[in-house]
Design a protein around this motif. Structure first.
Motif, PDB file in Angstrom:
ATOM      1  N   LYS A 167      -0.974  -5.263  -2.838  1.00 43.86           N
ATOM      2  CA  LYS A 167      -0.988  -5.710  -1.622  1.00 43.86           C
ATOM      3  C   LYS A 167      -1.399  -5.085  -0.593  1.00 43.86           C
ATOM      4  CE  LYS A 167       3.419  -6.533  -1.867  1.00 43.86           C
ATOM      5  NZ  LYS A 167       4.709  -6.634  -1.663  1.00 43.86           N
ATOM      6  N   GLY A 168      -2.664  -5.765   0.399  1.00 47.30           N
ATOM      7  CA  GLY A 168      -3.295  -5.043   1.560  1.00 47.30           C
ATOM      8  C   GLY A 168      -2.386  -5.335   3.007  1.00 47.30           C
ATOM      9  N   GLY A 169      -1.405  -6.029   3.028  1.00 56.50           N
ATOM     10  CA  GLY A 169      -1.008  -6.356   4.324  1.00 56.50           C
ATOM     11  C   GLY A 169      -0.770  -5.239   5.123  1.00 56.50           C
ATOM     12  N   HIS A 170      -0.302  -3.982   4.654  1.00 55.84           N
ATOM     13  CA  HIS A 170      -0.337  -2.830   5.573  1.00 55.84           C
ATOM     14  C   HIS A 170      -1.552  -2.280   5.969  1.00 55.84           C
ATOM     15  CE1 HIS A 170       3.850  -3.385   3.976  1.00 55.84           C
ATOM     16  NE2 HIS A 170       4.309  -2.423   4.889  1.00 55.84           N
ATOM     17  N   LEU A 171      -2.536  -2.457   5.330  1.00 55.18           N
ATOM     18  CA  LEU A 171      -3.995  -1.794   5.812  1.00 55.18           C
ATOM     19  C   LEU A 171      -4.238  -2.310   7.102  1.00 55.18           C
ATOM     20  CD1 LEU A 171      -5.332  -1.662   2.315  1.00 55.18           C
ATOM     21  CD2 LEU A 171      -3.976   0.009   3.618  1.00 55.18           C
TER      22      LEU A 171
ATOM     23  N   ALA B 293       0.768  -1.246   0.108  1.00 59.34           N
ATOM     24  CA  ALA B 293      -0.060   0.053  -0.056  1.00 59.34           C
ATOM     25  C   ALA B 293       0.907   1.400  -0.154  1.00 59.34           C
ATOM     26  CB  ALA B 293      -1.023  -0.055   0.937  1.00 59.34           C
ATOM     27  N   PRO B 294       1.927   1.468   0.879  1.00 56.70           N
ATOM     28  CA  PRO B 294       2.690   2.657   0.812  1.00 56.70           C
ATOM     29  C   PRO B 294       3.441   2.878  -0.512  1.00 56.70           C
ATOM     30  CG  PRO B 294       2.906   1.446   3.037  1.00 56.70           C
ATOM     31  CD  PRO B 294       2.248   0.434   1.931  1.00 56.70           C
ATOM     32  N   GLU B 295       3.832   1.760  -1.020  1.00 50.76           N
ATOM     33  CA  GLU B 295       4.595   1.880  -2.377  1.00 50.76           C
ATOM     34  C   GLU B 295       3.462   2.184  -3.448  1.00 50.76           C
ATOM     35  OE1 GLU B 295       8.073  -1.597  -1.422  1.00 50.76           O
ATOM     36  OE2 GLU B 295       6.047  -2.375  -2.371  1.00 50.76           O
ATOM     37  N   ALA B 296       2.250   1.377  -3.401  1.00 47.54           N
ATOM     38  CA  ALA B 296       1.216   2.142  -4.295  1.00 47.54           C
ATOM     39  C   ALA B 296       0.880   3.573  -4.407  1.00 47.54           C
ATOM     40  CB  ALA B 296      -0.091   1.153  -4.292  1.00 47.54           C
TER      41      ALA B 296
END
Length: 271
Positions: free
Chosen positions: A175-179, A140-143
């Motif tokens: 990828k949504g792992g950071h959310l 998510a931060p990279e996106a």
């Protein structure tokens, strides 16, 4: 063993991420992996303590020699660190590659927060590397950095993925792992359509190298002639199994169990 993968990425001296995780992932999924190392890092489960860049000409030499001799059925890129490295890798792949599918993991930040990509190199990454990729795998931060759009929740993912597709990338696995939340949601977006993947969140401190592992597992699948969707499904299952059985090493963000597919008892019967 089937499928040859060339990994172009940085080394993690702790063994949990980077080239070391890439090699373990490919081998665990029965693919052969060679490497072109872009940077050396001194790190442990607590963070990155030093980075030593590899000269661009030497990176090009590694890529050229591997492709000319062993060859590759897929290529995976990870940490590229700065603009000269990105140019060296892209130049070498354009000159010596033969159209192999490229899985580009846009590594920008280590798990502990250490920057692994010079902020001034983001524009170069977008302009040169991303259009070469068959799929990119941003978190998510990279996106957010790539798309210029906020990704604060699952509802923000489609717009960010569409913005990245508009840069010339045929497929994005966001990828949504950071959310936040008890469910991890990933979005595979292509020009033909999208598919959502969900799995229960595994609460663990031992998540170091999940991004590298997933991208390399996808590359192994593409090298073995799986479809992109099939490669993603298998790669996600592998990462989940490796997370569930993580060995609990280190005092910080520990590594996964990359050997989750290995059966020592079966090996003993072959001796």
């Amino acid at each position: 063993m089937r499928g040859r993968v060339l990994i172009v990425a940085g080394s993690d001296s702790g063994g949990g991420a980077g080239i070391q995780a890439d090699l373990k992932s490919c081998m665990a999924l029965d693919a052969y992996a060679g490497t072109a190392i872009t940077a050396l890092t001194a790190q442990d489960t607590l963070g990155v303590h030093g980075v030593h860049a590899v000269p661009p000409d030497f990176i090009r030499m590694q890529i050229r020699l591997h492709l000319a001799d062993i060859g590759a059925d897929a290529i995976k890129t990870g940490m590229l660190a700065d603009t000269p490295t990105i140019h060296a890798v892209c130049d070498a792949l354009e000159e010596f590659g033969t159209g192999q599918p490229l899985v580009a993991d846009p590594v920008m930040m280590a798990k502990g927060g250490h920057a692994l990509l010079d902020p001034t190199a983001v524009a170069t990454l977008k302009r040169r590397l991303l259009p070469m990729a068959a799929v990119i795998t941003p978190n998510a931060p990279e996106a957010e950095l790539l798309s210029g759009r906020p990704v604060a929740g699952v509802g923000d993912m489609p717009a960010a993925a569409e913005a990245i597709l508009a840069m010339g990338v045929p497929a994005v696995l966001l990828k949504g792992g950071h959310l936040p939340g008890g469910t991890v949601t990933d979005l595979l977006a292509t020009r033909e359509g999208s598919r959502w993947f969900e799995s229960p969140r595994i609460e663990s401190a031992h998540t170091h190298g999940t991004g590298c592992t997933l991208a390399s597992a996808i590359a192994a699948g593409l090298a073995q002639a799986l479809s992109l969707e099939g490669a993603v499904i298998r790669a996600r299952a592998y990462v989940l199994a490796a997370l569930r059985t993580a060995p609990g090493l280190g005092h910080g963000h520990g590594p996964l169990n990359h050997a989750v597919t290995v059966d020592p008892a079966r090996i003993a019967t072959l001796a």
